[in-house]
Write a protein that holds these residues in place. Structure first.
Motif: not given
Length: 153
Positions: A47, A50-51, A54-55, A58, A80, A86, A89-91
């Motif tokens: 996690t 992955r986060l 993604s961040v 972005d 956020h 947070l 928006n990032y599931s």
């Protein structure tokens, strides 16, 4: 024929079989007692990674080279500011706590100025040294190098 004989082959086979069954049981049972915590740690690490991706995607500018876009970075930390934004928006799962922080290379959280106000470059849940997974990227913002730190616990 004497009745004072030693151990027979059948006695030895039964004894060794019982011993081996006991050893196999221990080796089969022990990993399952530790697996739940290993799986949870692995999930947190996945996690966090992955986060981070993604961040980072972005916030980076179009020129690449680990340079953060100043406008996107400011907006990210304004939007956020709390943990729910947070997470949504990032599931992230409801059980995962996460924090995204922009720090100096010495580990001090950065303050970003936005339109006359200053905000702390930290998003998500408050981090107080909880055990979890941490992912770090070295980035540039306005010509200065920082660490983008993502923590999931």
């Amino acid at each position: 024929m004497s009745r004072d004989r030693g151990q027979t082959t059948q006695d030895f086979a039964v004894g060794v079989s019982v011993f081996l069954l006991a050893v196999f049981f221990v080796f089969a049972y022990l990993p399952s007692t530790l697996a739940s915590s290993d799986a949870e740690i692995e999930q947190r690490a996945y996690t966090a990674d992955r986060l981070t991706v993604s961040v980072f995607t972005d916030l980076t500018g179009d020129d690449g080279a680990n340079r953060l876009n100043e406008t996107r970075t400011r907006q990210f930390f304004v939007w956020h500011g709390n943990d729910d934004a947070l997470r949504a928006n990032y599931s992230l799962t409801a059980t995962a706590s996460a924090n995204v922080t922009l720090e100096t290379l010495q580990g001090v959280t950065v303050d970003i100025g936005t339109g006359g106000t200053t905000i702390v470059a930290a998003a998500g849940d408050s981090y107080a040294g909880q055990v979890g997974a941490t992912t770090t990227r070295i980035v540039r913002l306005g010509g200065t190098r920082y660490r983008l730190v993502v923590r999931v616990w």
